[in-house]
Scaffold this active site. Structure first.
Site, PDB file in Angstrom:
ATOM      1  N   THR A  24       0.803  -1.232   0.000  1.00 26.08           N
ATOM      2  CA  THR A  24       0.000   0.000   0.000  1.00 26.08           C
ATOM      3  C   THR A  24       0.830   1.275   0.000  1.00 26.08           C
ATOM      4  O   THR A  24       0.264   2.368  -0.097  1.00 26.08           O
ATOM      5  CB  THR A  24      -0.925   0.026   1.235  1.00 26.08           C
ATOM      6  N   VAL A  27       8.386   3.786   0.874  1.00 21.67           N
ATOM      7  CA  VAL A  27       9.097   4.641   1.829  1.00 21.67           C
ATOM      8  C   VAL A  27      10.380   5.145   1.169  1.00 21.67           C
ATOM      9  O   VAL A  27      11.158   4.360   0.612  1.00 21.67           O
ATOM     10  CB  VAL A  27       9.428   3.881   3.132  1.00 21.67           C
ATOM     11  N   ASP A 138       1.684  -7.342  12.087  1.00 21.42           N
ATOM     12  CA  ASP A 138       2.608  -7.583  10.963  1.00 21.42           C
ATOM     13  C   ASP A 138       4.057  -7.497  11.445  1.00 21.42           C
ATOM     14  O   ASP A 138       4.905  -6.857  10.825  1.00 21.42           O
ATOM     15  CB  ASP A 138       2.362  -6.582   9.840  1.00 21.42           C
TER      16      ASP A 138
END
Length: 723
Positions: A24, A27, A138
């Site tokens: 999604t 970085v 996660d």
């Protein structure tokens, strides 16, 4: 915004400086426009905007709520000109834990000190999440960032809270998030195998992910591995995780459709000491439990991991076993508890243990605290002597397996092969360094052992001298008593028997002296052997040779990395690639030859030698202990006998004093003079004994000073260049 850069009102970044990419978001490494400070900018893609607004805002809200040194800090939430929101976060210069584990030198897991840093940081970060009622969902090495502190030490921080949500310990959730290799089996079944189910999930799913992460960090591998890999054989992956026996922490399928090999231990290639493993493995077994009802809760997890982190390692080298140990123990524990821990790890009973440090015996009282033990390191451990026979047949490490080199020319296969080989050769290098260190510890330890017995022999010779002095005094007194009784009373048979026994002890003393001198001669011979081996050790360049071979193999790996990026090579580049493959094969053979025919063989030869030394020294030590018990008892008996003789002599002299009133004045005067002379003679003998004993004491002090001087001037043996 140009094609190569992007910015918000306060920050800018290059689209080529990608730090990480997920489903999604992406970085980037960015900078503050005013200060130039490095930051991490998380830019969400269009797919992320298909999520509900609540889900989109969740990560922003979570990061605003959390504030901890082991959680990546949120600086700002800004917008692109397109109104897309971006997260501006703390930049971690060390990359992720996954980046670190993918480095070839960490192919078999992190070193112990670095692993403990990961453990501490993750536990503290997870504890902060639970205090705030947050479940991450996660956890994996890719979501644990590494910051380098000002002191050069690593600081690990949890990141990526896109899947996080608020959840108390007794709450459940139905939605699925996570990365499949680290996903709890119940969630894995639903999302990866597409099996419909109505199971709900609690906060313990984070613990499963933490367990897989810790195993990966400790070993360099995932704990559950189908033959074709976890992503290519999902059915077997699910089977391994759900059918895992209680207590097992890993399952491996070595052949296609083959059985699963379970293990309750970390692999031999792991760099963690057995002392740490014995505390860590129960934690892994407790949280790698598919049944959510049987899995540990966070409270039990935090209690166990905090206990590990509060322990300090005491490095120990069991000399006769030729094995290194790390005893993880609380600083407030007593030395008695420490001895019990040593017995549990080494198998050497407490009553058979003797500790040395820097060549000297370490006097310890059971009530002392562990914090008062001297500081130890792997290269400066406590040396443990056993007062019973021990075996040293095993090597401290096992040789790693090397994959088979691809026979055909293939830039992709060759690159993957060299990547594995570089990791294996790093492990070979650690083995060479460890064998070198163990050789050094063996030679230093046995030198100290020999010096202790040398001192014991010197003290035994002084004991014989003391016994000899006391024997002469007792025999002299016995002779005088016998003479006086022979002149003035009937012969005393008991005194004669005692005199015979003293004579027998006198006759046996030269035998003891000869035996001790023989021990000293044998020790001198052993020390010559030890000195010759110690002189050779610094000239051993195995560590340097392995380092050079590693550099050559790394250079080939770097070339193959370039070839992989090119994909199709020119004819000349292809020929160079093939020539380097021949060189690579030669380097690998030299690596194996160096460790097998040189390092391991030298180590085995030294083990054979020290096995002989150990047998001889233990035999000497037992004889010396027997002699010490005998000499201590004999000296006590002689002193007691001398006291009894003095009393007997006094009684005889009293009975010889005149008692009749009719005796002549001259006879009385003669008896008084005889009594006075006898007592003066006895006083003279006592003074002579005292002088002789003082002389013996001086000789002991001089011999000890000579030994300490020898230890002080003894040159230290060279250590490996990289440890």
């Amino acid at each position: 915004m140009s094609e190569m850069t992007a910015s918000t009102p306060s920050y800018l970044w290059s689209l080529q400086d990608v730090l990480g990419q997920g489903a999604t978001a992406c970085v980037y490494k960015g900078r503050n426009k005013r200060s130039g400070e490095l930051v991490a900018v998380k830019v969400f893609n269009l797919a992320s905007y298909n999520r509900t607004h609540e889900v989109q805002m969740r990560e922003f809200d979570m990061l605003r709520k959390l504030n901890h040194k082991n959680i990546v800090e949120l600086f700002d939430v800004e917008e692109l000109p397109s109104k897309q929101k971006v997260l501006v976060m703390e930049f971690c210069s060390g990359g992720s834990l996954l980046n670190l584990l993918e480095q070839p030198e960490n192919a078999f897991g992190l070193a112990e000190t670095e692993f403990l840093t990961v453990l501490q940081c993750v536990v503290q970060g997870m504890n902060h999440l639970r205090e705030n009622g947050v479940v991450h969902r996660d956890i994996k090495p890719g979501n644990i960032m590494r910051q380098m502190g000002e002191d050069g030490r690593s600081i690990y921080k949890l990141t990526d809270f896109g899947a996080a949500r608020e959840l108390e310990d007794d709450e459940k959730f139905m939605s699925i998030y996570g990365t499949e290799e680290y996903l709890h089996p119940d969630m894995y079944e639903r999302v990866m195998l597409r099996k419909p189910q109505q199971k709900s999930y609690g906060v313990s799913v984070d613990l499963w992910s933490v367990g897989v992460t810790f195993y990966h960090t400790a070993t360099g591998s995932l704990p559950f591995m189908p033959f074709r890999g976890p992503r290519k054989d999902k059915q077997t992956m699910y089977k391994i995780t759900t059918e895992k026996p209680a207590g097992a922490i890993c399952g491996l399928q070595r052949v296609a459709n083959g059985p699963i090999e379970w293990s309750t231990y970390l692999p031999d290639s792991c760099q963690l000491s057995q002392g740490l493993q014995m505390h860590l493995v129960p934690v892994l077994a407790g949280i790698l439990e598919a049944d959510q009802e049987r899995c540990w809760g966070f409270e039990q997890f935090f209690t166990a991991t905090t206990d590990i982190l509060q322990r300090q390692p005491v490095h120990l080298f069991a000399l006769q076993q030729a094995m290194a140990h790390s005893i993880y123990i609380h600083h407030y524990s007593t030395v008695s508890v420490f001895f019990e821990e040593v017995a549990m790890q080494t198998g050497i009973d407490v009553q058979h243990q003797q500790l040395l440090y820097l060549g000297h015996e370490l006097p310890l009282e059971g009530s002392m605290k562990v914090v008062n033990l001297p500081h130890t390191t792997a290269s400066r451990p406590l040396i443990l002597l056993s007062h019973r026979p021990e075996t040293n047949n095993s090597l401290p490490v096992r040789e790693p397996e090397t994959p088979i080199m691809p026979a055909k020319f293939d830039v992709f296969a060759d690159y993957n092969f060299t990547k594995i080989v570089v990791g294996v050769v790093h492990q070979y290098q650690r083995i060479v360094q460890l064998l070198h260190l163990h050789r050094e510890l063996l030679l230093e330890g046995y030198y100290s052992y020999m010096m202790i017995l040398h001192r014991a022999c010197g003290e035994a010779m002084d004991s014989i001298a003391r016994i000899s002095i006391r024997l002469k005094a007792c025999l002299s007194l016995q002779h005088r008593i016998f003479t006086l009784r022979g002149r003035h009373a009937s012969e005393n048979q008991g005194a004669a028997d005692k005199n015979d026994r003293l004579q027998q002890v006198t006759e046996h003393l030269p035998g003891y002296t000869a035996a001790i001198q023989e021990f000293q001669n044998r020790l001198d011979h052993l020390q010559i052997e030890q000195a010759k081996l110690a002189e050779i050790l610094p000239s051993d360049k195995s560590c340097q040779k392995m380092q050079m071979l590693l550099q050559k193999i790394v250079a080939i790996h770097q070339l193959y990395h370039k070839d992989r990026l090119l994909g199709k090579l020119s004819y000349n580049d292809e020929q160079i690639h093939k020539f380097e493959k021949i060189h690579l094969s030669s380097h690998i053979k030299r690596v194996k030859s160096l460790i097998r025919e040189n390092c391991m063989q030298k180590y085995k030869d030294l083990l054979d030698t020290t096995r002989t030394w150990s047998r001889i020294l233990l035999e000497m030590q037992n004889h010396m202990q027997d002699f010490n018990s005998f000499s201590t008892g004999l000296l006590a008996d002689l002193e007691m006998s001398e006291q009894h003789q003095n009393k007997a002599l006094d009684r005889i002299l009293v009975t010889l004093q005149p008692s009749g009133a009719g005796q002549q004045h001259g006879e009385i005067e003669l008896r008084d003079k005889e009594l006075m002379l006898s007592r003066m003679y006895h006083l003279k003998e006592e003074m002579e004994i005292l002088g002789q004993e003082l002389q013996c004491s001086n000789s002991i002090i001089e011999s000890l000073e000579a030994v300490h001087s020898a230890v002080a001037v003894r040159p230290s043996m060279a250590r490996p260049a990289t440890l």
